[in-house]
Design a protein around this motif. Structure first.
Motif, PDB file in Angstrom:
ATOM      1  N   GLY A 178       0.872  -1.176   0.000  1.00  0.00           N
ATOM      2  CA  GLY A 178       0.000   0.000   0.000  1.00  0.00           C
ATOM      3  C   GLY A 178       0.898   1.211   0.000  1.00  0.00           C
ATOM      4  N   GLY A 179       0.382   2.316  -0.452  1.00  0.00           N
ATOM      5  CA  GLY A 179       1.170   3.544  -0.477  1.00  0.00           C
ATOM      6  C   GLY A 179       1.549   3.969   0.931  1.00  0.00           C
ATOM      7  N   ILE A 180       2.472   4.894   1.001  1.00  0.00           N
ATOM      8  CA  ILE A 180       2.902   5.438   2.288  1.00  0.00           C
ATOM      9  C   ILE A 180       1.687   5.969   3.058  1.00  0.00           C
ATOM     10  N   GLY A 181       1.548   5.528   4.299  1.00  0.00           N
ATOM     11  CA  GLY A 181       0.437   5.981   5.136  1.00  0.00           C
ATOM     12  C   GLY A 181      -0.889   5.286   4.867  1.00  0.00           C
ATOM     13  N   SER A 182      -0.880   4.293   3.984  1.00  0.00           N
ATOM     14  CA  SER A 182      -2.147   3.580   3.706  1.00  0.00           C
ATOM     15  C   SER A 182      -2.581   2.766   4.921  1.00  0.00           C
ATOM     16  N   GLY A 183      -1.599   2.361   5.725  1.00  0.00           N
ATOM     17  CA  GLY A 183      -1.914   1.596   6.938  1.00  0.00           C
ATOM     18  C   GLY A 183      -1.590   0.118   6.810  1.00  0.00           C
ATOM     19  N   LYS A 184      -0.663  -0.218   5.915  1.00  0.00           N
ATOM     20  CA  LYS A 184      -0.369  -1.651   5.725  1.00  0.00           C
ATOM     21  C   LYS A 184       0.210  -2.303   6.982  1.00  0.00           C
ATOM     22  N   THR A 185       1.059  -1.570   7.698  1.00  0.00           N
ATOM     23  CA  THR A 185       1.632  -2.146   8.922  1.00  0.00           C
ATOM     24  C   THR A 185       0.524  -2.360   9.960  1.00  0.00           C
ATOM     25  N   THR A 186      -0.372  -1.395  10.051  1.00  0.00           N
ATOM     26  CA  THR A 186      -1.497  -1.512  10.992  1.00  0.00           C
ATOM     27  C   THR A 186      -2.340  -2.745  10.647  1.00  0.00           C
ATOM     28  N   ILE A 187      -2.599  -2.952   9.358  1.00  0.00           N
ATOM     29  CA  ILE A 187      -3.393  -4.113   8.916  1.00  0.00           C
ATOM     30  C   ILE A 187      -2.646  -5.412   9.246  1.00  0.00           C
ATOM     31  N   ALA A 214      -2.190  13.115   5.933  1.00  0.00           N
ATOM     32  CA  ALA A 214      -2.425  13.516   7.329  1.00  0.00           C
ATOM     33  C   ALA A 214      -1.794  12.508   8.295  1.00  0.00           C
ATOM     34  N   ARG A 215      -1.930  11.215   7.986  1.00  0.00           N
ATOM     35  CA  ARG A 215      -1.368  10.185   8.877  1.00  0.00           C
ATOM     36  C   ARG A 215       0.148  10.285   8.957  1.00  0.00           C
ATOM     37  N   VAL A 216       0.786  10.457   7.805  1.00  0.00           N
ATOM     38  CA  VAL A 216       2.258  10.429   7.801  1.00  0.00           C
ATOM     39  C   VAL A 216       2.843  11.714   8.373  1.00  0.00           C
ATOM     40  N   GLN A 261       1.615  13.433  10.654  1.00  0.00           N
ATOM     41  CA  GLN A 261       1.446  13.318  12.114  1.00  0.00           C
ATOM     42  C   GLN A 261       2.400  12.266  12.698  1.00  0.00           C
ATOM     43  N   ARG A 262       2.464  11.094  12.043  1.00  0.00           N
ATOM     44  CA  ARG A 262       3.294   9.998  12.579  1.00  0.00           C
ATOM     45  C   ARG A 262       4.784  10.338  12.569  1.00  0.00           C
ATOM     46  N   ASP A 263       5.262  10.914  11.431  1.00  0.00           N
ATOM     47  CA  ASP A 263       6.707  11.130  11.266  1.00  0.00           C
ATOM     48  C   ASP A 263       7.125  12.569  11.537  1.00  0.00           C
ATOM     49  N   GLU A 292      -9.787  -1.513   2.140  1.00  0.00           N
ATOM     50  CA  GLU A 292      -9.986  -0.061   2.208  1.00  0.00           C
ATOM     51  C   GLU A 292      -9.798   0.396   3.646  1.00  0.00           C
ATOM     52  N   ASN A 293      -8.738   1.134   3.880  1.00  0.00           N
ATOM     53  CA  ASN A 293      -8.464   1.632   5.233  1.00  0.00           C
ATOM     54  C   ASN A 293      -8.798   3.128   5.303  1.00  0.00           C
ATOM     55  N   ASN A 294     -10.080   3.397   5.136  1.00  0.00           N
ATOM     56  CA  ASN A 294     -10.509   4.810   5.081  1.00  0.00           C
ATOM     57  C   ASN A 294     -11.143   5.269   6.401  1.00  0.00           C
ATOM     58  N   GLU A 295     -11.044   4.425   7.415  1.00  0.00           N
ATOM     59  CA  GLU A 295     -11.561   4.706   8.764  1.00  0.00           C
ATOM     60  C   GLU A 295     -13.092   4.747   8.821  1.00  0.00           C
ATOM     61  N   ASN A 296     -13.764   4.352   7.728  1.00  0.00           N
ATOM     62  CA  ASN A 296     -15.222   4.165   7.751  1.00  0.00           C
ATOM     63  C   ASN A 296     -15.544   2.676   7.781  1.00  0.00           C
ATOM     64  N   SER A 323     -14.732  -1.218   8.582  1.00  0.00           N
ATOM     65  CA  SER A 323     -13.973  -1.918   9.617  1.00  0.00           C
ATOM     66  C   SER A 323     -12.814  -2.692   9.002  1.00  0.00           C
ATOM     67  N   ILE A 324     -11.591  -2.418   9.473  1.00  0.00           N
ATOM     68  CA  ILE A 324     -10.455  -3.175   8.948  1.00  0.00           C
ATOM     69  C   ILE A 324     -10.457  -4.595   9.528  1.00  0.00           C
ATOM     70  N   ILE A 325     -10.998  -4.748  10.734  1.00  0.00           N
ATOM     71  CA  ILE A 325     -11.019  -6.083  11.347  1.00  0.00           C
ATOM     72  C   ILE A 325     -11.902  -7.019  10.514  1.00  0.00           C
TER      73      ILE A 325
HETATM   74  P1  ATP Z   1       4.541   3.489   5.692  1.00  0.00           P
HETATM   75  O1  ATP Z   1       4.547   3.035   4.285  1.00  0.00           O
HETATM   76  O2  ATP Z   1       4.902   4.919   5.832  1.00  0.00           O
HETATM   77  O3  ATP Z   1       5.356   2.603   6.607  1.00  0.00           O
HETATM   78  P2  ATP Z   1       2.021   2.234   6.421  1.00  0.00           P
HETATM   79  O4  ATP Z   1       1.243   2.028   5.184  1.00  0.00           O
HETATM   80  O5  ATP Z   1       2.695   1.026   7.001  1.00  0.00           O
HETATM   81  O6  ATP Z   1       3.022   3.442   6.238  1.00  0.00           O
HETATM   82  P3  ATP Z   1       0.930   2.651   9.061  1.00  0.00           P
HETATM   83  O7  ATP Z   1       2.236   2.941   9.709  1.00  0.00           O
HETATM   84  O8  ATP Z   1       0.270   1.350   9.360  1.00  0.00           O
HETATM   85  O9  ATP Z   1       1.021   2.858   7.483  1.00  0.00           O
HETATM   86  O10 ATP Z   1      -0.138   3.795   9.371  1.00  0.00           O
HETATM   87  C1  ATP Z   1       0.219   5.179   9.266  1.00  0.00           C
HETATM   88  C2  ATP Z   1      -0.313   5.914  10.490  1.00  0.00           C
HETATM   89  O11 ATP Z   1      -1.729   5.946  10.405  1.00  0.00           O
HETATM   90  C3  ATP Z   1       0.057   5.240  11.794  1.00  0.00           C
HETATM   91  O12 ATP Z   1       0.321   6.236  12.744  1.00  0.00           O
HETATM   92  C4  ATP Z   1      -1.206   4.447  12.162  1.00  0.00           C
HETATM   93  O13 ATP Z   1      -1.358   4.304  13.539  1.00  0.00           O
HETATM   94  C5  ATP Z   1      -2.320   5.317  11.550  1.00  0.00           C
HETATM   95  N1  ATP Z   1      -3.454   4.506  11.078  1.00  0.00           N
HETATM   96  C6  ATP Z   1      -3.425   3.590  10.086  1.00  0.00           C
HETATM   97  N2  ATP Z   1      -4.643   3.028   9.913  1.00  0.00           N
HETATM   98  C7  ATP Z   1      -5.458   3.605  10.820  1.00  0.00           C
HETATM   99  C8  ATP Z   1      -6.843   3.455  11.162  1.00  0.00           C
HETATM  100  N3  ATP Z   1      -7.651   2.614  10.501  1.00  0.00           N
HETATM  101  N4  ATP Z   1      -7.336   4.206  12.153  1.00  0.00           N
HETATM  102  C9  ATP Z   1      -6.533   5.105  12.813  1.00  0.00           C
HETATM  103  N5  ATP Z   1      -5.220   5.298  12.554  1.00  0.00           N
HETATM  104  C10 ATP Z   1      -4.684   4.562  11.565  1.00  0.00           C
END
Ligand code: ATP
Length: 198
Positions: A8-17, A140-142, A144-146, A175-179, A181-183
């Motif tokens: 997934g692209g940067i900040g898509s949330g792949k690590t979270t998934i 917005a995620r990236v 904030q995170r980085d 789809e990790n759009n926060e609408n 459920s990723i679970i």
């Molecule tokens: P990168 O490619 O930069 O490593 P990534 O795709 O692995 O990014 P994550 O690190 O999983 O993305 O997520 C980016 C940020 O967004 C993290 O701070 C994470 O906690 C947050 N985040 C991701 N998914 C969600 C979600 N569904 N709800 C709330 N916060 C989320």
């Protein structure tokens, strides 16, 4: 055992998934983390880097000279491609070693890589998942995170395929759009992968 790629692209949330898959007992290989580790442990890779970018790529104690490498590859695509051509095969070797050590009863493992499609790594996986999120949310995620600027995030994004390019190569998407459920989306894919291995 199936090998499933996830990207997934940067900040898509792949690590979270991936963390959700881990709670189901599925082992995850984090390619980008391993890539950093093997820069100082894989002797073939180290020799390749020294040959290509000079002996000053490493300090006397074996620590990688990040500044030296970054100064060469940061704004030079040809040099970045040379680095990737050294690192990607080394990560493939590390993945094969990791995968071979996993308990054989497991149904599948995941390989998480930011450049799964760009590196050609997806071809070595049985199926591939793309994690998507709206552009503005990823930024917005990236930021904030980085703690980086929007421009810095966009510069990183420009080095990756677009979601449109990746969607053509993916078998599944989350789809990790926060609408949505990723679970529930992870559980649905998990069920599908279990059925494939029955
Ligand atoms: P990168 O490619 O930069 O490593 P990534 O795709 O692995 O990014 P994550 O690190 O999983 O993305 O997520 C980016 C940020 O967004 C993290 O701070 C994470 O906690 C947050 N985040 C991701 N998914 C969600 C979600 N569904 N709800 C709330 N916060 C989320």
């Amino acid at each position: 055992m199936l090998k499933i790629g996830i990207t997934g692209g940067i900040g898509s949330g792949k690590t979270t998934i991936c963390k959700v898959f881990e709670t189901l007992g599925i082992p995850v290989f984090y390619a980008d983390t391993v890539a950093k580790q093997i820069m100082t442990t894989d002797t073939i890779l180290i020799e390749g880097i020294k040959d290509t970018f000079g002996a000053e790529s490493y300090f006397n104690d074996g620590v990688l000279n990040n500044k030296h490498i970054a100064s060469i590859v940061f704004s030079n695509e040809t040099e970045l491609n040379k680095l990737n051509a050294l690192v990607h095969p080394a990560v493939f070797r590390a993945f094969d070693e990791w995968d071979a050590m996993l308990p054989k009863h497991l149904p599948y493992s995941l390989k998480e890589a930011a450049l799964l499609f760009e590196s050609g790594s997806y071809e070595m996986c049985d199926k591939n998942i793309l994690v998507t999120a709206p552009h503005a949310l990823k930024i917005a995620r990236v930021t904030q995170r980085d703690n980086v600027s929007e421009e810095q995030v966009l510069a990183r994004m420009n080095k990756q395929f677009t979601d449109r390019q990746k969607l053509k190569l993916a078998d599944y998407f989350i789809e990790n759009n926060e609408n949505k459920s990723i679970i529930l989306q992870v559980l649905d894919l998990h069920e599908q992968f279990l059925k494939m291995t029955e």
